[in-house]
Design a protein around this motif. Sequence first.
Motif, PDB file in Angstrom:
ATOM      1  N   THR A 235       0.815  -1.217   0.000  1.00 11.57           N
ATOM      2  CA  THR A 235       0.000   0.000   0.000  1.00 11.57           C
ATOM      3  C   THR A 235       0.845   1.262   0.000  1.00 11.57           C
ATOM      4  O   THR A 235       0.361   2.334  -0.389  1.00 11.57           O
ATOM      5  N   ASN A 236       2.095   1.168   0.460  1.00 10.21           N
ATOM      6  CA  ASN A 236       2.970   2.347   0.501  1.00 10.21           C
ATOM      7  C   ASN A 236       3.957   2.386  -0.650  1.00 10.21           C
ATOM      8  O   ASN A 236       4.740   3.343  -0.755  1.00 10.21           O
ATOM      9  N   LEU A 237       3.944   1.379  -1.518  1.00 13.06           N
ATOM     10  CA  LEU A 237       4.953   1.294  -2.566  1.00 13.06           C
ATOM     11  C   LEU A 237       4.920   2.494  -3.499  1.00 13.06           C
ATOM     12  O   LEU A 237       5.955   2.990  -3.937  1.00 13.06           O
ATOM     13  N   GLY A 238       3.732   2.978  -3.824  1.00 13.74           N
ATOM     14  CA  GLY A 238       3.622   4.106  -4.746  1.00 13.74           C
ATOM     15  C   GLY A 238       4.036   5.438  -4.143  1.00 13.74           C
ATOM     16  O   GLY A 238       4.024   6.449  -4.841  1.00 13.74           O
ATOM     17  N   GLN A 239       4.423   5.453  -2.845  1.00 13.05           N
ATOM     18  CA  GLN A 239       4.790   6.706  -2.191  1.00 13.05           C
ATOM     19  C   GLN A 239       6.273   6.783  -1.815  1.00 13.05           C
ATOM     20  O   GLN A 239       6.671   7.667  -1.070  1.00 13.05           O
ATOM     21  N   VAL A 240       7.073   5.840  -2.336  1.00 13.02           N
ATOM     22  CA  VAL A 240       8.522   5.906  -2.142  1.00 13.02           C
ATOM     23  C   VAL A 240       9.175   5.912  -3.517  1.00 13.02           C
ATOM     24  O   VAL A 240       8.639   5.365  -4.486  1.00 13.02           O
ATOM     25  N   ARG A 241      10.346   6.554  -3.610  1.00 10.98           N
ATOM     26  CA  ARG A 241      11.028   6.722  -4.888  1.00 10.98           C
ATOM     27  C   ARG A 241      12.508   6.392  -4.744  1.00 10.98           C
ATOM     28  O   ARG A 241      13.102   6.583  -3.677  1.00 10.98           O
ATOM     29  N   LEU A 242      13.113   5.920  -5.842  1.00 19.77           N
ATOM     30  CA  LEU A 242      14.555   5.710  -5.878  1.00 19.77           C
ATOM     31  C   LEU A 242      15.285   7.032  -5.646  1.00 19.77           C
ATOM     32  O   LEU A 242      14.899   8.065  -6.193  1.00 19.77           O
ATOM     33  N   GLY A 243      16.330   6.994  -4.853  1.00 22.10           N
ATOM     34  CA  GLY A 243      17.104   8.196  -4.560  1.00 22.10           C
ATOM     35  C   GLY A 243      16.530   9.052  -3.459  1.00 22.10           C
ATOM     36  O   GLY A 243      17.142  10.061  -3.081  1.00 22.10           O
ATOM     37  N   GLU A 244      15.381   8.688  -2.933  1.00 20.69           N
ATOM     38  CA  GLU A 244      14.758   9.481  -1.876  1.00 20.69           C
ATOM     39  C   GLU A 244      15.597   9.418  -0.599  1.00 20.69           C
ATOM     40  O   GLU A 244      16.033   8.340  -0.186  1.00 20.69           O
ATOM     41  N   PRO A 245      15.873  10.555   0.041  1.00 18.00           N
ATOM     42  CA  PRO A 245      16.662  10.539   1.277  1.00 18.00           C
ATOM     43  C   PRO A 245      15.913   9.853   2.410  1.00 18.00           C
ATOM     44  O   PRO A 245      14.688   9.932   2.521  1.00 18.00           O
ATOM     45  N   VAL A 246      16.700   9.169   3.262  1.00 16.60           N
ATOM     46  CA  VAL A 246      16.139   8.388   4.369  1.00 16.60           C
ATOM     47  C   VAL A 246      16.987   8.654   5.607  1.00 16.60           C
ATOM     48  O   VAL A 246      18.209   8.766   5.523  1.00 16.60           O
ATOM     49  N   ALA A 247      16.324   8.759   6.754  1.00 19.09           N
ATOM     50  CA  ALA A 247      17.020   8.911   8.038  1.00 19.09           C
ATOM     51  C   ALA A 247      17.091   7.548   8.713  1.00 19.09           C
ATOM     52  O   ALA A 247      16.083   6.876   8.900  1.00 19.09           O
ATOM     53  N   VAL A 248      18.311   7.136   9.095  1.00 15.08           N
ATOM     54  CA  VAL A 248      18.532   5.820   9.692  1.00 15.08           C
ATOM     55  C   VAL A 248      19.038   6.001  11.116  1.00 15.08           C
ATOM     56  O   VAL A 248      19.919   6.838  11.373  1.00 15.08           O
ATOM     57  N   THR A 249      18.493   5.219  12.029  1.00 14.62           N
ATOM     58  CA  THR A 249      18.926   5.260  13.427  1.00 14.62           C
ATOM     59  C   THR A 249      19.174   3.849  13.919  1.00 14.62           C
ATOM     60  O   THR A 249      18.664   2.878  13.357  1.00 14.62           O
ATOM     61  N   THR A 250      19.983   3.734  14.966  1.00 15.63           N
ATOM     62  CA  THR A 250      20.284   2.442  15.576  1.00 15.63           C
ATOM     63  C   THR A 250      20.186   2.556  17.085  1.00 15.63           C
ATOM     64  O   THR A 250      20.328   3.652  17.653  1.00 15.63           O
ATOM     65  N   ASP A 251      19.965   1.433  17.731  1.00 17.54           N
ATOM     66  CA  ASP A 251      19.954   1.409  19.191  1.00 17.54           C
ATOM     67  C   ASP A 251      21.366   1.561  19.757  1.00 17.54           C
ATOM     68  O   ASP A 251      21.543   1.975  20.898  1.00 17.54           O
ATOM     69  N   THR A 252      22.373   1.206  18.948  1.00 15.63           N
ATOM     70  CA  THR A 252      23.757   1.289  19.420  1.00 15.63           C
ATOM     71  C   THR A 252      24.171   2.729  19.664  1.00 15.63           C
ATOM     72  O   THR A 252      24.892   3.034  20.624  1.00 15.63           O
ATOM     73  N   TYR A 253      23.741   3.617  18.788  1.00 19.62           N
ATOM     74  CA  TYR A 253      24.064   5.041  18.923  1.00 19.62           C
ATOM     75  C   TYR A 253      22.757   5.825  18.965  1.00 19.62           C
ATOM     76  O   TYR A 253      22.358   6.433  17.971  1.00 19.62           O
ATOM     77  N   PRO A 254      22.057   5.810  20.107  1.00 18.20           N
ATOM     78  CA  PRO A 254      20.751   6.482  20.192  1.00 18.20           C
ATOM     79  C   PRO A 254      20.895   7.980  19.974  1.00 18.20           C
ATOM     80  O   PRO A 254      21.838   8.624  20.446  1.00 18.20           O
ATOM     81  N   GLY A 255      19.950   8.520  19.235  1.00 19.46           N
ATOM     82  CA  GLY A 255      19.941   9.947  18.963  1.00 19.46           C
ATOM     83  C   GLY A 255      20.762  10.353  17.758  1.00 19.46           C
ATOM     84  O   GLY A 255      20.664  11.492  17.293  1.00 19.46           O
ATOM     85  N   LYS A 256      21.598   9.460  17.219  1.00 21.02           N
ATOM     86  CA  LYS A 256      22.403   9.793  16.057  1.00 21.02           C
ATOM     87  C   LYS A 256      21.681   9.352  14.794  1.00 21.02           C
ATOM     88  O   LYS A 256      21.158   8.230  14.716  1.00 21.02           O
ATOM     89  N   ILE A 257      21.640  10.245  13.821  1.00 24.16           N
ATOM     90  CA  ILE A 257      20.947   9.978  12.562  1.00 24.16           C
ATOM     91  C   ILE A 257      21.976   9.799  11.453  1.00 24.16           C
ATOM     92  O   ILE A 257      22.877  10.633  11.287  1.00 24.16           O
ATOM     93  N   TYR A 258      21.853   8.728  10.716  1.00 19.51           N
ATOM     94  CA  TYR A 258      22.717   8.466   9.565  1.00 19.51           C
ATOM     95  C   TYR A 258      21.924   8.758   8.288  1.00 19.51           C
ATOM     96  O   TYR A 258      20.743   8.427   8.189  1.00 19.51           O
ATOM     97  N   HIS A 259      22.604   9.354   7.343  1.00 14.49           N
ATOM     98  CA  HIS A 259      21.942   9.745   6.096  1.00 14.49           C
ATOM     99  C   HIS A 259      22.041   8.612   5.078  1.00 14.49           C
ATOM    100  O   HIS A 259      23.116   8.058   4.844  1.00 14.49           O
ATOM    101  N   GLY A 260      20.900   8.291   4.499  1.00  9.93           N
ATOM    102  CA  GLY A 260      20.855   7.251   3.487  1.00  9.93           C
ATOM    103  C   GLY A 260      19.941   7.641   2.352  1.00  9.93           C
ATOM    104  O   GLY A 260      19.349   8.736   2.351  1.00  9.93           O
TER     105      GLY A 260
END
Length: 330
Positions: A248-273
């Motif tokens: 249902t969400n497939l039509g709302q994401v695009r190739l190359g779209e920026p994404v914010a990635v987070t991990t429990d190992t480094y809480p509060g830190k955002i990695y750019h993807g």
Amino acid sequence: MTPRSRVGLAALIILVGASGLLFLAPVRQFLFGPPTGPQQIVVSGNIEAHQSVLSFTQVQAPIVYLPFDEGKYVQADTVLARVDDRFYRRQLEIDRANLAVASKQVAVDTSNLAAAQNTVVSDRFDLAEKKRDFARDKAQIKSGAVSRQAYDLAFTAAAQASAALARDQALVRVARDNISLARANLAAAEAKMKLDEVTLSYTTLRAPFSGVLAIREAELGELAGPGVAIFTLDDLDHVWLRAYVNETNLGQVRLGEPVAVTTDTYPGKIYHGRIGFISSQAEFTPKTVQTHAERVTLVYRIRIDIDNPTHELLPGMPADATIALLPPGK
């Protein structure tokens, strides 16, 4: 209160409640705008990276050089290990000697061809002279100027000179064939030497790309050979997150779209993807999902490429990615 009165009172309460809801709905829409769905989704997965299990190929010998331990970052083409290469170097020395012999043989056969060709030239002059002598004796035998014996000797000499020319012409052809064979042997010796040079290069194990030595699986003195793992090398410069998006969400994401990635190992830190891949085929939700309702839901696999300059993100690390949903059709 009679039963009929109670029913009437209940109906009145329901009517008033419905009127209130009808009245509140326009007020809510006026104050907060039309209701909207979620503007972003959060997907989860594990960090992945290119991993290469490194081993020696085409050689088998004890390890004599193994300088690095696990966790070391190495540049591409760094020497990671060496095996005892004395046997392979000696084989290369033999190849060089055989190549020198083959080269000399070509030179000898070339000289033999030149000698055979010069002999043919001499044979032609000799045959021409013998033919002239025979023609002269043939003309004079009728007048009795030469004897029959002299005539026969001239005839025999001319025939022998012709046979000698034919023999030496055949030797010229043989000499040419010998040169072709010698050159073929020379080419084979050169190819054998190049092959053994490549084999000798296999006694040194180099890093195919820059990365971190995740696992060291060998020790000095161990016998290394084809298929025997020495190191596992992780390319931490190029990591990604494997995740799944609902149909249902497939039509709302695009190739190359920026994404914010987070991990429990480094809480509060955002990695750019960024979204680097969207599968064209639907899959069922991975079997790790326990509920039947989710397990039968169709999803599409995506890959989120992540910037990892400090190599903090490691393979297997769980991570979440927040994807902003675009308006459908855009």
